[in-house]
Scaffold this active site. Structure first.
Site, PDB file in Angstrom:
ATOM      1  N   GLY A 248       0.761  -1.244   0.000  1.00  0.00           N
ATOM      2  CA  GLY A 248       0.000   0.000   0.000  1.00  0.00           C
ATOM      3  C   GLY A 248       0.790   1.291   0.000  1.00  0.00           C
ATOM      4  O   GLY A 248       0.210   2.344   0.281  1.00  0.00           O
ATOM      5  N   LYS A 250       1.969   3.253  -2.446  1.00  0.00           N
ATOM      6  CA  LYS A 250       1.401   4.249  -3.359  1.00  0.00           C
ATOM      7  C   LYS A 250      -0.079   4.464  -3.086  1.00  0.00           C
ATOM      8  O   LYS A 250      -0.611   5.558  -3.317  1.00  0.00           O
ATOM      9  CB  LYS A 250       1.656   3.838  -4.807  1.00  0.00           C
ATOM     10  CG  LYS A 250       3.134   3.894  -5.189  1.00  0.00           C
ATOM     11  CD  LYS A 250       3.353   3.547  -6.658  1.00  0.00           C
ATOM     12  CE  LYS A 250       4.837   3.630  -7.007  1.00  0.00           C
ATOM     13  NZ  LYS A 250       5.637   2.592  -6.323  1.00  0.00           N
ATOM     14  N   ASP A 268      -3.997  -6.971  -5.114  1.00  0.00           N
ATOM     15  CA  ASP A 268      -2.710  -7.664  -5.178  1.00  0.00           C
ATOM     16  C   ASP A 268      -2.980  -9.173  -5.192  1.00  0.00           C
ATOM     17  O   ASP A 268      -4.068  -9.622  -4.803  1.00  0.00           O
ATOM     18  CB  ASP A 268      -1.806  -7.305  -3.997  1.00  0.00           C
ATOM     19  CG  ASP A 268      -0.331  -7.507  -4.327  1.00  0.00           C
ATOM     20  OD1 ASP A 268       0.279  -6.586  -4.900  1.00  0.00           O
ATOM     21  OD2 ASP A 268       0.204  -8.592  -4.038  1.00  0.00           O
ATOM     22  N   CYS A 367       9.959   0.118 -11.191  1.00  0.00           N
ATOM     23  CA  CYS A 367      11.189   0.621 -10.569  1.00  0.00           C
ATOM     24  C   CYS A 367      12.376  -0.052 -11.251  1.00  0.00           C
ATOM     25  O   CYS A 367      13.315  -0.523 -10.607  1.00  0.00           O
ATOM     26  CB  CYS A 367      11.197   0.401  -9.061  1.00  0.00           C
ATOM     27  SG  CYS A 367      10.896  -1.299  -8.540  1.00  0.00           S
TER      28      CYS A 367
END
Length: 426
Positions: A248, A250, A268, A367
């Site tokens: 959580g 973001k 998720d 990322c």
């Protein structure tokens, strides 16, 4: 703990990491210290600093040990690092005394290696480039293609220690108020240059013990991650899906942008990760988030197709952009991992895009700094999915809205991130 006890603990922790080669180093370290609660906070930080220094220099240390005819072990990695930093091998023989809480004595083979390293530094002109840059041999061509002439400097920056960034929770405090409360606990912080909500702490400090963190005024989050949240453009009363929400991080920022109004679904495939978000949401004072576990055969996405104003896809990736924080990930990454992730990302992006309503927007982010996971993934999606168009990213820290967001430690002082904003036009 005495210096020799810290040395022994660092070696033991490296052995624990060696025994779990596919498990992230920070997870191994957390378990290691949890089982040794007698190790105080200062000692934990000292031991961790030594271990992470070895992880950042692993390939170069291993190259030196191999050049000297030794076997790469946690003991020799730690000892070799000390010698290459200028410590005499003889003093290490005293440190490896075998006494109470000290490492076992160096054997003759280990001693020979350390004596062969005396007078040298970590760098050597004969060192292969991939070793010098601490990256897998197979990955170096992709990194060169991505960064061009600046590849070496960019890769070196990915291996440097990371900053400690915080996101201020505007539901509870302004950035200036959070700075003042942190300062009262002895933690100095400066505004980040790109994120309107960010604070940067210049050194590793116990932020989680501060009043600002305990009361939910700040959350630890890299500035680049904050920019991904800003790019989504979530606003009050919207319906938002965070499709790969994890624990959580973001989601918290999105809820803040929505001023706790509207509805967020944090999705998720891991129940444990979603459960980990509960405490963070409560601490931040957020109450407009619903958690949903994505499972095989789940009809949730089909029933809610075309119903969300914003969808965030923070896709699972190689994490090459986070090597500053996770240097061990460079040692674990394999070509088959990248191939598997690229296929998974494409599948996730296609599924998440179906949730976006006409006129709604989707942010695809990783990322990673690799083109295969970023530009190539986006190009493939747009080529096979009609009705989506790329839009400039509304980011307050940039003089011009970027067409896509590409961040790196060297260029922006953040982790490596990629993000693109897509609008559903039909």
């Amino acid at each position: 703990m005495t210096p020799t006890a810290r040395l022994a603990a660092a070696i033991d922790l490296l052995f624990a990491m060696e025994d779990a080669p596919r498990r992230p180093a920070d997870a191994v370290a957390n378990n290691f210290f949890r089982e040794r609660r007698y190790i105080g906070g200062g000692d934990r930080r000292a031991v961790s600093a030594q271990v992470w220094a070895v992880l950042r220099q692993w390939r170069r240390l291993a190259w030196w040990i191999g050049r000297a005819g030794g076997e790469v072990t946690p003991r020799l990695l730690v000892a070799a690092q000390s010698v290459l930093e200028g410590r005499p091998a003889e003093s290490l023989q005293r440190a490896f005394s075998g006494g109470r809480y000290a490492p076992d004595p160096l054997d003759p083979a280990e001693t020979r290696v350390l004596r062969a390293l005396e007078g040298h530094t970590l760098h050597h002109p004969a060192m292969p480039e991939a070793v010098r840059l601490e990256v897998p041999d197979w990955l170096l061509p992709s990194l060169r293609a991505q960064f061009g002439d600046g590849a070496a400097a960019e890769i070196e920056a990915l291996g440097a220690p990371a900053t400690l960034d915080l996101r201020v929770n505007l539901l509870k405090a302004t950035r200036d108020q959070a700075r003042e409360i942190l300062a009262a606990d002895g933690i100095a912080a400066e505004p980040t240059p790109l994120s309107p909500w960010g604070l940067r702490v210049p050194s590793r400090q116990p932020v989680t013990a501060s009043r600002a963190f305990r009361d939910g005024l700040v959350e630890i989050q890299d500035e680049g991650s904050q920019l991904v949240v800003e790019a989504l453009g979530a606003a009050p009363e919207m319906r938002v899906a965070d499709y790969c929400a994890g624990a959580g991080g973001k989601t918290l920022g999105v809820a803040m942008c929505m001023e706790n109004r509207g509805h967020i679904v944090a999705c998720d495939v891991s129940a444990a990760r979603l459960e980990g978000a509960v405490k963070r949401l409560r601490r931040a004072g957020i109450h407009n988030v619903e958690r949903h576990l994505l499972e095989a055969g789940d009809k949730w996405a089909k029933r809610r197709a075309g119903s969300f104003d914003r969808v965030l896809v923070d896709a699972p990736c190689t994490g090459t952009g986070t090597w500053r924080r996770n240097p061990d990930a460079r040692l674990r990454l394999r070509p088959e991992d990248l191939a598997e992730l690229v296929a998974k990302q494409a599948s996730i992006l296609r599924a998440a895009a179906k949730l976006v309503k006409p006129g709604g927007r989707l942010v695809y982010a990783t990322c990673s700094v690799l083109r295969e996971e970023n530009e190539a993934q986006l190009e493939g999606f747009l080529a096979e999915t009609p009705g989506f168009e790329r839009r400039p990213m509304p980011l307050s820290g940039f003089s011009q809205p970027p067409e896509v967001l590409r961040l790196s430690p060297r260029s922006h002082g953040t982790d490596g991130f990629f993000a693109a904003l897509l609008e559903r036009t039909a």
